[in-house]
Write an enzyme that holds these catalytic residues in place. Structure first.
Site, PDB file in Angstrom:
ATOM      1  N   LYS A 172       3.307  -5.322  -8.507  1.00 31.54           N
ATOM      2  CA  LYS A 172       4.719  -5.685  -8.374  1.00 31.54           C
ATOM      3  C   LYS A 172       5.117  -6.805  -9.340  1.00 31.54           C
ATOM      4  O   LYS A 172       4.276  -7.423  -9.999  1.00 31.54           O
ATOM      5  CB  LYS A 172       5.025  -6.082  -6.922  1.00 31.54           C
ATOM      6  CG  LYS A 172       5.056  -4.875  -5.998  1.00 31.54           C
ATOM      7  CD  LYS A 172       5.515  -5.227  -4.600  1.00 31.54           C
ATOM      8  CE  LYS A 172       5.660  -3.942  -3.758  1.00 31.54           C
ATOM      9  NZ  LYS A 172       6.042  -4.247  -2.357  1.00 31.54           N
ATOM     10  N   ARG A 229      -1.969  -1.937   0.817  1.00 33.46           N
ATOM     11  CA  ARG A 229      -1.333  -0.768   0.192  1.00 33.46           C
ATOM     12  C   ARG A 229      -1.395  -0.952  -1.325  1.00 33.46           C
ATOM     13  O   ARG A 229      -0.767  -1.862  -1.875  1.00 33.46           O
ATOM     14  CB  ARG A 229       0.108  -0.649   0.679  1.00 33.46           C
ATOM     15  CG  ARG A 229       0.874   0.560   0.168  1.00 33.46           C
ATOM     16  CD  ARG A 229       2.284   0.591   0.750  1.00 33.46           C
ATOM     17  NE  ARG A 229       3.012   1.777   0.329  1.00 33.46           N
ATOM     18  CZ  ARG A 229       3.740   1.853  -0.790  1.00 33.46           C
ATOM     19  NH1 ARG A 229       3.838   0.797  -1.595  1.00 33.46           N
ATOM     20  NH2 ARG A 229       4.372   2.976  -1.092  1.00 33.46           N
TER      21      ARG A 229
END
Length: 279
Positions: A222, A256
């Protein structure tokens, strides 16, 4: 010690487990288009299961900043064949990454065991549907919507406000009849947070355990990694692994990730080290 159950499947969360990201989309931020066809997605599932993923998280709608919504029909056409393939070919937990009640229902009917909702079941009918399906659900915090969440996120105390939001959503789900053991929490890294907010969340992650529920963390590749290190999405492996290890050390039960093999290796080294402390 936590565990989650779905039908006759039980997954222990005594040690952190890896959830593999499978985006059957053309526009996800990191791997958009790489697994956009059913064949590509199924091949990726074969790969991540062989690498040690215990959960595969299948999504048919991108939730990256600025992402456009897709119709129920389009989302179903992307995810249902992949869920059916996975249920037939692998003994692995299948998660459906969706906010739509209709997709939740058809995904569970096709073989999904878990619902992962970035909107924390706030869409009309979502709580009732998830409760009726009686499968574990991950509730995530997001300030705003994907279209606008990164415009100007503001908090007085990000962890306190995230925890308060998730606590209210838990209470709402319990009042609707959802069993507490079916609830997982996600603080929502990158969803309506600045760079500073994201690292405050990671540093203060133990505070989220005050709700006494399993915690899922998704920070793989991210912008909190890329912006800090000035790296493109395909150059964020080292930063993502550092974040995953810190999250695991801070008590996260589910990680995740995009890079399954490498994350599994990190967790094995951490686990062996921790085990040696108690010998």
């Amino acid at each position: 010690m936590f565990e989650i159950k779905s039908g006759d499947k039980t997954l222990s969360l005594t040690s952190p487990v890896v959830m593999a990201i499978i985006n059957v989309t053309p526009d996800s931020f990191s791997d958009g288009g790489q697994h956009a066809t059913v064949e590509q997605a199924c091949a990726q599932i074969d790969k991540v299961v062989s690498e040690g993923a215990l959960i595969v998280d299948i999504g048919g709608e991108s939730t990256r900043p600025g992402a456009e919504a897709v119709s129920v029909e389009e989302e179903l056409s992307r995810v249902i064949p992949v869920i059916e393939y996975t249920a037939k070919q692998h003994d692995v937990w299948i998660s459906i990454d969706t906010s739509k009640p209709e997709v939740m229902e058809k995904a569970v009917a096709a073989g999904a065991h878990l619902i992962n909702d970035v909107r924390a079941l706030q869409e009309p009918g979502a709580v009732a549907m998830a409760t009726s399906l009686d499968v574990p659900v991950c509730l995530m915090h997001m300030q705003g919507q994907p279209q606008n969440m990164q415009d100007a996120p503001q908090y007085e105390d990000v962890m306190q406000q995230v925890t308060e939001f998730l606590s209210l959503r838990v209470d709402y789900c319990l009042a609707a009849g959802m069993p507490r053991e079916n609830i997982i929490l996600d603080p929502g890294f990158g969803f309506g947070k600045t760079l500073e907010h994201n690292y405050q969340l990671l540093a203060k992650l133990p505070e989220l355990h005050s709700l006494h529920l399993p915690v899922l963390i998704g920070l793989s590749r991210k912008s909190m990694i890329g912006d800090l290190l000035q790296r493109d999405t395909n150059e964020r492996l080292a930063g993502s692994l550092a974040g995953a290890m810190i999250a695991a050390q801070q008590g996260a039960q589910i990680l995740r990730v995009h890079d399954v093999k490498e994350t599994v290796d990190v967790l094995k080294v951490m686990s062996a080290t921790m085990a040696s402390l108690h010998q």
